[in-house]
Design a protein around this motif. Sequence first.
Motif, PDB file in Angstrom:
ATOM      1  N   ALA A 187      -2.681  -3.236  -0.890  1.00 13.25           N
ATOM      2  CA  ALA A 187      -2.431  -1.932  -1.173  1.00 13.25           C
ATOM      3  C   ALA A 187      -3.375  -0.959  -2.234  1.00 13.25           C
ATOM      4  CB  ALA A 187      -0.847  -1.949  -1.897  1.00 13.25           C
ATOM      5  N   SER A 188      -3.589   0.159  -2.151  1.00 10.64           N
ATOM      6  CA  SER A 188      -3.826   1.097  -2.909  1.00 10.64           C
ATOM      7  C   SER A 188      -2.996   1.121  -4.269  1.00 10.64           C
ATOM      8  CB  SER A 188      -4.390   2.394  -2.392  1.00 10.64           C
ATOM      9  OG  SER A 188      -3.339   3.020  -1.847  1.00 10.64           O
ATOM     10  N   ARG A 189      -1.683   1.480  -3.921  1.00  5.49           N
ATOM     11  CA  ARG A 189      -0.606   1.474  -4.894  1.00  5.49           C
ATOM     12  C   ARG A 189       0.529   0.812  -4.723  1.00  5.49           C
ATOM     13  NH1 ARG A 189       1.156   6.952  -6.847  1.00  5.49           N
ATOM     14  NH2 ARG A 189       1.003   7.642  -4.665  1.00  5.49           N
ATOM     15  N   ILE A 190       1.120   0.305  -5.627  1.00  6.76           N
ATOM     16  CA  ILE A 190       2.498  -0.550  -5.376  1.00  6.76           C
ATOM     17  C   ILE A 190       3.577   0.200  -6.274  1.00  6.76           C
ATOM     18  CG2 ILE A 190       3.586  -2.691  -5.770  1.00  6.76           C
ATOM     19  CD1 ILE A 190       0.743  -3.968  -5.896  1.00  6.76           C
ATOM     20  N   ALA A 191       4.757   0.206  -5.446  1.00  3.00           N
ATOM     21  CA  ALA A 191       6.012   0.476  -6.119  1.00  3.00           C
ATOM     22  C   ALA A 191       6.715  -0.524  -6.258  1.00  3.00           C
ATOM     23  CB  ALA A 191       6.564   1.541  -5.249  1.00  3.00           C
TER      24      ALA A 191
END
Length: 383
Positions: A221-225
């Motif tokens: 991932a580029s970002r994670i929630a």
Amino acid sequence: MAQQPIRKPTRLEPWQDPAQVPYVRIERVTKRFGDFLAVDDVSLDIHRGEFFALLGGSGSGKSTLLRMLAGFEPLTEGRIFIDGADMAGIPPYERPVNMMFQSYALFPHMSVEQNVAFGLKQDRLPRGEIRDRVAEMLELVQLAPFAKRRPHQLSGGQKQRVALARSLAKRPKLLLLDEPLGALDKRLREQTQFELVNLQEKLGVTFIVVTHDQEEAMTMASRIAVMNHGAVTQVGTPTEVYEYPNSRFVAEFIGSVNLFEGRVVEDEPDHALIRSADAGCDLYVSHAAPAPVGSTVHVAVRPEKIALSKEPPAEADGRNTARGVVREIAYLGDVSIYLVELASGKTVRVTATNLARRADLPVSWDDEVTLTWRPFAGVVLTR
């Protein structure tokens, strides 16, 4: 912890640029099943071309949120926008979205190329265009030699790539992946993670993946929630959520961590001092505490940031320095994990790279050891 693939550097990431318009906007979305609150007031902005991960344990609401994005579940409250269009009342087949399921859902009586072509035939595309697009997708996922095979003649990794090719053949603007690697063994899963990242970057399609596997999210991932009990607890890059967790839940869910309880005795802009009976020493942290002097907090220290030695280092000043006894050692080849019991009874986990062979390691069971770490290694948590 799995390493994240090196991505091409950019001056400003899309989520850092206020001028960038999110491609997917989730606004205060809630989903109830009777009295059960599955998704609790979630808001997220996801940008075009991102590889975005929804990470959480069972029952965290991540799959329900994905199904609402796909249009398979109606929203109880809130709104979802994709490419500026409100998805309220838009059925799944009219959304610019495709979804790849964990089971892959391949048709057993169809060949690989027929599976990939299925959605295109449903859309009544010209025969020549279908042929060309299927060939392009099979080449992309490196399955062209297997075009005539049936699903039962493929390995798990090959089935996964067929499902991916079928999902991408319709050229969706947004691809949703529900635990896409869950059926693969560890080695193949690690290999496929990098393949997915490279494929996503090549195509530029926005990917949203649901996973419970922290290493999978960190790698791809580029970002994670990070989700828990239907709510988003933290959103950030893999580095941000690992190095700077905003809560004990995130610190413990992402990787391994040691948590020391203590009381803030000094709080300055560039450092905080926490007195900890847990650690048996004062904890010096190179950032201000997000709590006033006298507050009870926890300091999170990752196992790989702790140095282990039989004697205290010469530069040790008593801060961030704990003494204990080695109770367990797990040899994993590249690293060893040491469980050290402190005088307080707390067990501390230390991860050390095996620079020497196992028989030559200087520390063994029941040895008295000193644990030290740098001021930047600790993060003060208030919740």
